[in-house]
Enzyme design. Sequence first.
Site, PDB file in Angstrom:
ATOM      1  N   GLN A   1     -20.049  14.758 -34.437  1.00  6.40           N
ATOM      2  CA  GLN A   1     -19.051  14.612 -33.385  1.00  6.40           C
ATOM      3  C   GLN A   1     -17.692  15.108 -33.848  1.00  6.40           C
ATOM      4  OE1 GLN A   1     -19.073  13.208 -29.972  1.00  6.40           O
ATOM      5  NE2 GLN A   1     -20.899  14.307 -30.572  1.00  6.40           N
TER       6      GLN A   1
ATOM      7  N   GLU B   1     -13.561  11.678 -29.823  1.00  3.77           N
ATOM      8  CA  GLU B   1     -12.305  12.272 -29.404  1.00  3.77           C
ATOM      9  C   GLU B   1     -11.253  12.226 -30.516  1.00  3.77           C
ATOM     10  OE1 GLU B   1     -12.733  11.783 -24.663  1.00  3.77           O
ATOM     11  OE2 GLU B   1     -11.626  10.216 -25.660  1.00  3.77           O
TER      12      GLU B   1
HETATM   13 MO1  MOS Z   1     -14.095  12.223 -21.816  1.00  7.81          MO
HETATM   14  S1  MOS Z   1     -12.621  13.508 -21.298  1.00  7.81           S
HETATM   15  O1  MOS Z   1     -13.546  10.785 -21.105  1.00  7.81           O
HETATM   16  O2  MOS Z   1     -15.601  12.760 -21.365  1.00  7.81           O
END
Ligand code: MOS
Length: 734
Positions: free
Chosen positions: A627, A694
């Site tokens: 990831q 993220e």
């Molecule tokens: Mo993410 S931009 O919440 O898939």
Amino acid sequence: MKFDTPAGQNPIDQLKHVGKPIDRIDGKFKTTGTAPYAYERHDVVANPAYGYVVGAAVAKGRISRIDMAAAKAAPGVLTIVTAESAGPLGKGNFNTAKLLGGPEIDHYHQAIALVVAETFEQARAAAALIVIDYARTAGRFDLAKELKGAPLHSEKGKPPVTKIGDFDAAFGTAPVKLDATYTTPDHSHAMMEPHATTAKWDGDKVTLYTSNQMIAWSKGDVAKTLGIPKDNVRLVSPYVGGGFGGKLFIRADVILAALGAKAAGRPVKVTLTRPMMFNNTTHRPATIQRIRIGAGRDGKITAIAHESGSGDLPGGGPETAVSQTRLLYAGANRLTSMRLAVVDLPEGNAMRAPGEAPGLMALEIAMDEMAEKLGMDPIAFRVANDTQVDPEKPERRFSQRQLVQCLEQGADRFGWKQRSAKPAQRRDGQWLVGMGVAAGFRNSMAMKSAARVALDKKGIVTVSTDMTDIGTGTYTIIAQTAAEMMGVDIDKVVVQLGDSDHPVSAGSGGQWGANNSTAGVYAACVKLREAIAQKLGFNSADVTFADGKVRSGNRSFALTEAAGDAGLVAEDAIEYGDLGKTYQQSTFAGHFVEAAVHSLTGEVRIRRMLAVCAAGRILNPKSARSQVIGAMTMGAGAALMEDLAVDTRFGFFVNHDLAGYEVPVHADIPHQEVMFLDEVDPTSSPMKAKGVGELGLCGVGAAIANAIYNASGVRVREYPVTLDKHLAHLPPVA
Ligand code: MOS
């Protein structure tokens, strides 16, 4: 299961399966082409027809005439769906523009018709025969222009500007200060698998085999758009070839496949073609961000302001690029705000790490610039301004915060000492070489998540949840969780995902998927353990599950016996109390980059990248690493190439294919390393995990931009950092 006090010791802490770098259990299906994606559901739909989407050729206006006679008469054509033939449609909660436009047009390539034919080629050929006249009206396409005079955006009931202390006074008197503006362009998700749906009606019930991150949201939005009861909608999305936020919601393929199948009276498959995806679906909105930082000569920030502007269609929202600035660094006087302009470009929405990804691209260059003004090392400057509490609400502590450790351990690992504080000092042949750093930050969000767990007489544990695996490794970490909880080998666990007939999960978004969906499985497993204990007459408090057996004191049964012929099933959800309010739950990273700039041509090459992440318990270091590697690659794209070029006259993204919209390839990414710091967060969930997907992106762009500056001595504040922006200012060659 209510989760409202920090987790104590629990079966997950055994770490027999959880925390191990297990290969993805879906990997063999994907690598052998046997994982069926939405457009390939030959297994469930016989003899489908093919739909081809027609997109609006203007950005704003009205269809004045549409002539479909030739298209209808073309070979193989079964039906053509338009807004007129479809009748009134609702609009989903998560959609800003209508998914089927006409006669009014809201944006370029908004879907306005679906041609359904026996073959894809026939549908495409017929679509080219539709004659459409438009009455084009003026649109607003230039963000910088529209932001002048655009209103401040405020979130439900909150003031539009967040102010702590007196920013103006503190900034005015600060001995060292920076006032700079940074821009990030519109970005496209450009995921590998296009948006695609195979639709099938049985009476008044529709089943949609689609590619979607958030099954429950999307089921609701299909029902709302089509005006049918939710119970008549089933979404199935077991494999998703990338989403990045672009598949959080339903898009035109879903609704048009449903409408096309209804009109044709047989199953219909619809995919968006690659050139349609850029303007038909959503994108990450461009930002213009002004950052002001004031500090004392000791390097302590006394004033920090971050004001961001972005645009969207009427009714849309801003890119929340200032959110990390409210939490990342100390400083008594603070100001953040967002301005939202109306622009008539395609719909802006979430793209991986919405807010923080573009926000940190600006903030972390600003921090680099400030460190230089202060004559401080950029790591020392960040460390000096660390905070263990929410700077806006000092009574709230971070549940865990190892930003300093990420930066310092990363510096050791990366060889940061070799960096020259003065830019443009290191040469390697014709290349100028430099190093850059940035902090990474992304919140960890708690979301209710449910699952069902069944044990059968063969000792197989089957987990069902509507959770999705968008390439992230969900199948595997859910199997690891169930194996740990039930005391079985991982090959005794079957995981069924992505079906709206299963219990409603957190879904995949905002890096909340891993922690919440596994915590939901944990809750269901606790219930199944209790059911097993009760059936065997055991006290559930002193039962252990290991090696396929359940034990209490000196009594033990095989799980196969406990299940009996009928088997046992349990269902539960993890539901969160106030721990997320009591504690600020966030994830942190240090991103390090070595980059080279060619002294003659200005070309940029990334040479090395390192991410050091602190993100709670890492459920599977192999899938977590993947990831982060993927996210770092996306950060390289954002820093160096990704840029949807806006035609401000006609209002569309010009480079709407993968030839014009450049993303990194292997040759752009020579070496990446990922380190995870030891961390367990008992406030996050019984899994004590957070998320990393993220986080791996947040800060990367700025670390690259800072490395380029350190190499070249030219500061570029407009992303992407392409050679035209610094070529004329590079150091003299001789
Ligand atoms: Mo993410 S931009 O919440 O898939």
